[in-house]
Design a protein around this motif. Structure first.
Motif, PDB file in Angstrom:
ATOM      1  N   ILE A 296     -10.698   4.031  10.641  1.00 18.98           N
ATOM      2  CA  ILE A 296     -10.472   4.238   9.210  1.00 18.98           C
ATOM      3  C   ILE A 296      -8.978   4.272   8.919  1.00 18.98           C
ATOM      4  CG2 ILE A 296     -10.712   5.897   7.311  1.00 18.98           C
ATOM      5  CD1 ILE A 296     -13.461   6.642   8.567  1.00 18.98           C
ATOM      6  N   ARG A 297      -8.211   4.974   9.765  1.00 23.53           N
ATOM      7  CA  ARG A 297      -6.768   5.048   9.577  1.00 23.53           C
ATOM      8  C   ARG A 297      -6.158   3.656   9.600  1.00 23.53           C
ATOM      9  NH1 ARG A 297      -2.373   4.524  11.976  1.00 23.53           N
ATOM     10  NH2 ARG A 297      -3.236   4.186  14.035  1.00 23.53           N
ATOM     11  N   ARG A 298      -6.607   2.828  10.535  1.00 23.67           N
ATOM     12  CA  ARG A 298      -6.084   1.457  10.631  1.00 23.67           C
ATOM     13  C   ARG A 298      -6.486   0.615   9.422  1.00 23.67           C
ATOM     14  NH1 ARG A 298      -6.873  -0.118  17.008  1.00 23.67           N
ATOM     15  NH2 ARG A 298      -5.411   1.428  17.809  1.00 23.67           N
ATOM     16  N   ILE A 299      -7.720   0.754   8.973  1.00 19.19           N
ATOM     17  CA  ILE A 299      -8.183   0.015   7.792  1.00 19.19           C
ATOM     18  C   ILE A 299      -7.356   0.405   6.565  1.00 19.19           C
ATOM     19  CG2 ILE A 299     -10.105  -0.201   6.139  1.00 19.19           C
ATOM     20  CD1 ILE A 299     -11.991  -0.024   8.623  1.00 19.19           C
ATOM     21  N   LEU A 300      -7.152   1.704   6.374  1.00 17.37           N
ATOM     22  CA  LEU A 300      -6.384   2.175   5.224  1.00 17.37           C
ATOM     23  C   LEU A 300      -4.930   1.708   5.309  1.00 17.37           C
ATOM     24  CD1 LEU A 300      -7.797   5.795   4.847  1.00 17.37           C
ATOM     25  CD2 LEU A 300      -8.346   3.783   3.462  1.00 17.37           C
ATOM     26  N   GLU A 301      -4.361   1.725   6.513  1.00 14.99           N
ATOM     27  CA  GLU A 301      -2.985   1.263   6.699  1.00 14.99           C
ATOM     28  C   GLU A 301      -2.868  -0.215   6.344  1.00 14.99           C
ATOM     29  OE1 GLU A 301      -0.634   0.497  10.683  1.00 14.99           O
ATOM     30  OE2 GLU A 301      -0.713   2.658  10.246  1.00 14.99           O
ATOM     31  N   MET A 302      -3.817  -1.030   6.806  1.00 20.15           N
ATOM     32  CA  MET A 302      -3.789  -2.460   6.478  1.00 20.15           C
ATOM     33  C   MET A 302      -4.014  -2.687   4.991  1.00 20.15           C
ATOM     34  SD  MET A 302      -5.536  -4.448   9.700  1.00 20.15           S
ATOM     35  CE  MET A 302      -6.994  -3.448   9.817  1.00 20.15           C
ATOM     36  N   SER A 303      -4.867  -1.887   4.379  1.00 20.92           N
ATOM     37  CA  SER A 303      -5.122  -1.996   2.948  1.00 20.92           C
ATOM     38  C   SER A 303      -3.853  -1.663   2.155  1.00 20.92           C
ATOM     39  CB  SER A 303      -6.261  -1.062   2.551  1.00 20.92           C
ATOM     40  OG  SER A 303      -6.498  -1.110   1.185  1.00 20.92           O
ATOM     41  N   ASP A 304      -3.146  -0.614   2.577  1.00 20.09           N
ATOM     42  CA  ASP A 304      -1.885  -0.241   1.922  1.00 20.09           C
ATOM     43  C   ASP A 304      -0.851  -1.354   2.087  1.00 20.09           C
ATOM     44  OD1 ASP A 304      -3.001   2.183   1.213  1.00 20.09           O
ATOM     45  OD2 ASP A 304      -2.015   3.316   2.816  1.00 20.09           O
ATOM     46  N   ASP A 305      -0.747  -1.887   3.308  1.00 16.54           N
ATOM     47  CA  ASP A 305       0.194  -2.988   3.561  1.00 16.54           C
ATOM     48  C   ASP A 305      -0.141  -4.187   2.685  1.00 16.54           C
ATOM     49  OD1 ASP A 305       1.452  -1.456   5.473  1.00 16.54           O
ATOM     50  OD2 ASP A 305       0.589  -2.516   7.198  1.00 16.54           O
ATOM     51  N   ASN A 306      -1.428  -4.499   2.576  1.00 16.67           N
ATOM     52  CA  ASN A 306      -1.868  -5.630   1.766  1.00 16.67           C
ATOM     53  C   ASN A 306      -1.485  -5.434   0.308  1.00 16.67           C
ATOM     54  OD1 ASN A 306      -3.895  -7.065  -0.025  1.00 16.67           O
ATOM     55  ND2 ASN A 306      -4.366  -7.990   1.955  1.00 16.67           N
ATOM     56  N   ARG A 307      -1.702  -4.227  -0.219  1.00 18.50           N
ATOM     57  CA  ARG A 307      -1.373  -3.923  -1.611  1.00 18.50           C
ATOM     58  C   ARG A 307       0.134  -4.079  -1.845  1.00 18.50           C
ATOM     59  NH1 ARG A 307      -2.652   0.929  -1.529  1.00 18.50           N
ATOM     60  NH2 ARG A 307      -4.885   0.629  -1.715  1.00 18.50           N
ATOM     61  N   GLU A 308       0.937  -3.565  -0.909  1.00 19.98           N
ATOM     62  CA  GLU A 308       2.392  -3.672  -1.031  1.00 19.98           C
ATOM     63  C   GLU A 308       2.847  -5.126  -0.955  1.00 19.98           C
ATOM     64  OE1 GLU A 308       4.070  -1.112   1.963  1.00 19.98           O
ATOM     65  OE2 GLU A 308       3.077   0.657   1.120  1.00 19.98           O
ATOM     66  N   LEU A 309       2.244  -5.901  -0.058  1.00 22.51           N
ATOM     67  CA  LEU A 309       2.615  -7.311   0.075  1.00 22.51           C
ATOM     68  C   LEU A 309       2.238  -8.100  -1.170  1.00 22.51           C
ATOM     69  CD1 LEU A 309       1.687  -7.930   3.811  1.00 22.51           C
ATOM     70  CD2 LEU A 309       3.988  -7.916   2.816  1.00 22.51           C
ATOM     71  N   ARG A 310       1.080  -7.817  -1.743  1.00 21.44           N
ATOM     72  CA  ARG A 310       0.668  -8.501  -2.970  1.00 21.44           C
ATOM     73  C   ARG A 310       1.639  -8.199  -4.118  1.00 21.44           C
ATOM     74  NH1 ARG A 310      -4.581 -10.652  -3.361  1.00 21.44           N
ATOM     75  NH2 ARG A 310      -5.797 -10.356  -1.460  1.00 21.44           N
ATOM     76  N   ALA A 311       2.061  -6.936  -4.216  1.00 25.01           N
ATOM     77  CA  ALA A 311       3.028  -6.570  -5.254  1.00 25.01           C
ATOM     78  C   ALA A 311       4.346  -7.299  -5.017  1.00 25.01           C
ATOM     79  CB  ALA A 311       3.243  -5.059  -5.263  1.00 25.01           C
ATOM     80  N   ARG A 312       4.765  -7.390  -3.770  1.00 23.26           N
ATOM     81  CA  ARG A 312       6.021  -8.088  -3.455  1.00 23.26           C
ATOM     82  C   ARG A 312       5.913  -9.575  -3.775  1.00 23.26           C
ATOM     83  NH1 ARG A 312      11.097  -8.404  -3.807  1.00 23.26           N
ATOM     84  NH2 ARG A 312      12.167  -9.343  -2.055  1.00 23.26           N
ATOM     85  N   VAL A 313       4.759 -10.181  -3.489  1.00 23.76           N
ATOM     86  CA  VAL A 313       4.552 -11.596  -3.816  1.00 23.76           C
ATOM     87  C   VAL A 313       4.655 -11.805  -5.322  1.00 23.76           C
ATOM     88  CG1 VAL A 313       2.805 -13.440  -3.889  1.00 23.76           C
ATOM     89  CG2 VAL A 313       3.242 -12.226  -1.760  1.00 23.76           C
ATOM     90  N   ARG A 314       4.060 -10.908  -6.122  1.00 25.28           N
ATOM     91  CA  ARG A 314       4.162 -11.016  -7.582  1.00 25.28           C
ATOM     92  C   ARG A 314       5.619 -10.930  -8.032  1.00 25.28           C
ATOM     93  NH1 ARG A 314      -0.602  -8.042  -7.252  1.00 25.28           N
ATOM     94  NH2 ARG A 314       0.488  -6.075  -7.581  1.00 25.28           N
ATOM     95  N   GLU A 315       6.381 -10.011  -7.435  1.00 24.36           N
ATOM     96  CA  GLU A 315       7.809  -9.888  -7.773  1.00 24.36           C
ATOM     97  C   GLU A 315       8.557 -11.182  -7.442  1.00 24.36           C
ATOM     98  OE1 GLU A 315       9.480  -6.613  -5.643  1.00 24.36           O
ATOM     99  OE2 GLU A 315       8.089  -5.165  -6.518  1.00 24.36           O
ATOM    100  N   LEU A 316       8.294 -11.729  -6.256  1.00 23.00           N
ATOM    101  CA  LEU A 316       8.981 -12.946  -5.832  1.00 23.00           C
ATOM    102  C   LEU A 316       8.580 -14.149  -6.679  1.00 23.00           C
ATOM    103  CD1 LEU A 316       8.857 -12.466  -1.958  1.00 23.00           C
ATOM    104  CD2 LEU A 316      10.865 -12.280  -3.450  1.00 23.00           C
ATOM    105  N   GLU A 317       7.301 -14.222  -7.070  1.00 28.07           N
ATOM    106  CA  GLU A 317       6.861 -15.310  -7.945  1.00 28.07           C
ATOM    107  C   GLU A 317       7.578 -15.248  -9.287  1.00 28.07           C
ATOM    108  OE1 GLU A 317       2.291 -16.180  -6.413  1.00 28.07           O
ATOM    109  OE2 GLU A 317       2.629 -14.629  -7.928  1.00 28.07           O
ATOM    110  N   ALA A 318       7.715 -14.058  -9.820  1.00 32.08           N
ATOM    111  CA  ALA A 318       8.412 -13.905 -11.102  1.00 32.08           C
ATOM    112  C   ALA A 318       9.888 -14.281 -10.961  1.00 32.08           C
ATOM    113  CB  ALA A 318       8.282 -12.467 -11.612  1.00 32.08           C
ATOM    114  N   ALA A 319      10.516 -13.855  -9.874  1.00 35.67           N
ATOM    115  CA  ALA A 319      11.927 -14.192  -9.645  1.00 35.67           C
ATOM    116  C   ALA A 319      12.090 -15.697  -9.469  1.00 35.67           C
ATOM    117  CB  ALA A 319      12.462 -13.452  -8.427  1.00 35.67           C
TER     118      ALA A 319
END
Length: 143
Positions: free
Chosen positions: A76-99
């Protein structure tokens, strides 16, 4: 309908451990164990009291669901960690797309046109048509 008080959102740490345990359908001792394992990390008051947010409550429910499906706490800890990483990466991709979109629009050779009753007129990048109802056509430069 009641509005949310100013300054509060889903990440606002407002629930005591007892309230969080009740909302999540868990025992308070389970919440303490999840905190020790790093599955849910509530905020702390100046007196070191745990305070949970609605986001924490959702995470507790997610832990409970995964646990009920037979996933180990380490899994569960690993799943949640990957889920958090995924959410952060998606937000970063949105920022980079806008830039990138901003950078492309600022490049020389990029032209924007407005079409209206008077014909086609070129616009500055980022400008809006002068008359309502004009259609805007963007054509990227050809390389």
């Amino acid at each position: 309908m009641l509005g949310v008080p100013e300054g509060l959102d889903e990440s606002s740490p407002i629930f005591s451990i007892a309230a969080a345990a009740e909302l999540a359908g868990l025992h308070a001792q389970t919440l303490r164990q999840y905190d020790r394992l790093g599955l849910v990390e509530p905020a702390r008051t100046a007196g070191n009291t745990r305070r949970y947010s609605m986001r924490d409550i959702g995470r507790l429910k997610q832990v409970q669901l995964l646990s009920g499906e037979g996933v180990s706490l380490e899994g569960i800890r690993r799943i949640l960690e990957m889920s958090d990483d995924n959410r952060e990466l998606r937000a970063r991709v949105r920022e980079l797309e806008a830039a990138l979109a901003d950078a492309v629009m600022q490049q020389a050779g990029r032209r924007v046109f407005a079409v209206g009753h008077t014909g086609i007129t070129a616009l500055r990048a980022g400008a809006r048509p002068a008359k309502p109802g004009q259609m805007v056509l963007w054509r990227p430069g050809r390389h």
